[in-house]
Design an enzyme around this catalytic site. Structure first.
Site, short mmCIF file in Angstrom:
data_model
loop_
_atom_site.label_atom_id
_atom_site.label_comp_id
_atom_site.label_asym_id
_atom_site.label_seq_id
_atom_site.Cartn_x
_atom_site.Cartn_y
_atom_site.Cartn_z
N GLY A 127 52.70 47.34 29.47
CA GLY A 127 51.58 47.58 30.37
C GLY A 127 51.73 46.83 31.67
N SER A 135 59.02 44.20 36.08
CA SER A 135 59.39 44.94 34.89
C SER A 135 59.93 44.04 33.78
CB SER A 135 60.45 45.99 35.25
OG SER A 135 60.83 46.74 34.12
N SER A 176 57.58 46.82 38.11
CA SER A 176 57.32 47.65 36.94
C SER A 176 57.96 49.02 37.07
CB SER A 176 55.81 47.81 36.77
OG SER A 176 55.51 48.87 35.88
N SER A 177 58.42 49.56 35.95
CA SER A 177 59.01 50.91 35.97
C SER A 177 57.98 51.97 36.35
CB SER A 177 59.63 51.23 34.60
OG SER A 177 58.66 51.13 33.58
N ASP A 178 56.69 51.64 36.26
CA ASP A 178 55.63 52.58 36.62
C ASP A 178 55.19 52.46 38.07
OD1 ASP A 178 55.09 53.67 33.88
OD2 ASP A 178 54.62 51.57 33.47
N HIS A 209 47.70 50.18 33.67
CA HIS A 209 48.37 51.10 32.75
C HIS A 209 48.71 50.34 31.48
CE1 HIS A 209 50.98 54.02 30.99
NE2 HIS A 209 52.10 53.35 31.24
N HIS A 222 49.55 50.85 26.93
CA HIS A 222 49.81 51.73 25.79
C HIS A 222 48.92 51.28 24.64
CE1 HIS A 222 53.48 54.01 27.17
NE2 HIS A 222 53.32 53.11 28.12
N ASP A 257 27.52 55.38 29.34
CA ASP A 257 27.24 54.27 30.25
C ASP A 257 28.28 54.21 31.38
OD1 ASP A 257 24.96 53.23 29.08
OD2 ASP A 257 26.05 51.84 27.78
N HIS A 305 51.86 60.46 26.64
CA HIS A 305 52.27 59.19 27.23
C HIS A 305 51.24 58.12 26.88
CE1 HIS A 305 53.72 56.97 31.14
NE2 HIS A 305 53.77 56.21 30.07
N TYR A 324 20.00 48.47 35.29
CA TYR A 324 20.81 47.63 34.40
C TYR A 324 21.38 46.45 35.18
CZ TYR A 324 24.53 46.15 31.24
OH TYR A 324 25.35 45.41 30.42
#
Length: 231
Positions: free
Chosen positions: A27, A44, A73-75, A94, A96, A119, A170, A228
């Site tokens: 992540g 990464s 990061s690879s993302d 991101h 998993h 909510d 994914h 709220y």
């Protein structure tokens, strides 16, 4: 120049293991500085317990590294595409995480079953269909950004109202005005995914939450007359 977003990205990334949203290095969180046109993102494959603010890599909205000695990061290209096309975003997370990823692997939207879901948004949590073969063999992470954007356009969703998505086969992405809000949305997504899974196990025919309750719970936190909290 980039100390502030490095610090914020660092602290946001450390929240992922604390919240149980990642295993090992599965992540990443990024934090944008819109005035400078860059974002800070986790390097990464570096374990969270080894991270420091200086490890954060600075990248522009075209996905090019601006500052940093480590590979981002690879993302990273997915983050870059979303920042470039959705100007209201200030942070992206991101993961998993288990339940959200299970729904993504099932290629299913997460139905809005209860008020915890309502909510935070008034729709099912969308699941983008799996990427085409042409996109996969191309610039994969770059195309993932458009996989997300295209699905929002097709479903006529507003990224400022629906701040999360499942990418089919994914895993989840979440975003917000800040890095902290993107982490919050990622944690909400995982919790709602777990609740929805358990709901279907208890009652496979569980009905969708009725519209009056959806509107009531969303509006009391986000509507013009929201009551709220303390603000």
């Amino acid at each position: 120049m980039y100390t502030s977003i490095k610090e914020e990205a660092y602290h946001c990334n450390l929240q992922l293991p604390k919240l149980g949203l990642v295993l090992f290095t599965f992540g990443n969180v990024s934090v944008a500085d819109r005035t400078q046109g860059v974002f800070a993102i986790k390097p990464s494959g570096v374990p969270y317990e080894e991270l420091t603010p200086d490890h954060m890599v600075i990248v522009d909205f075209d996905g090019q590294v601006v500052e940093g000695n480590l590979r981002p990061s690879s993302d990273t290209k997915t983050h870059a595409v979303l920042y470039k096309h959705w100007e209201g975003i200030g942070g992206i997370t991101h993961t998993h995480s288990t339940y959200a990823t299970a729904w993504a692997q099932s290629q299913r939207d997460i139905p809005i079953f209860g008020t915890t879901h309502a909510d935070h948004l008034t729709t099912d949590i969308p699941c983008a269909p799996p990427m085409s073969d042409e996109m996969i063999v191309g610039n994969y992470e770059y195309e993932t950004g458009f996989q997300i954007i295209n699905h929002f356009e097709e479903q006529q969703l507003d990224y400022k109202e629906v701040e999360m998505i499942l990418v089919g086969n994914h895993a989840p992405f979440a975003w917000g005005k800040t890095g902290a809000k993107s982490v919050y949305n990622s944690a909400v997504l995982e919790t709602v995914a777990q609740m929805a899974y358990l709901t279907e196990q208890i009652n496979p025919g569980a009905p969708r939450l009725k519209d009056a309750l959806i509107r009531k719970h969303y509006d009391r936190k986000h509507g013009g007359d929201a009551y709220y909290g303390q603000e």
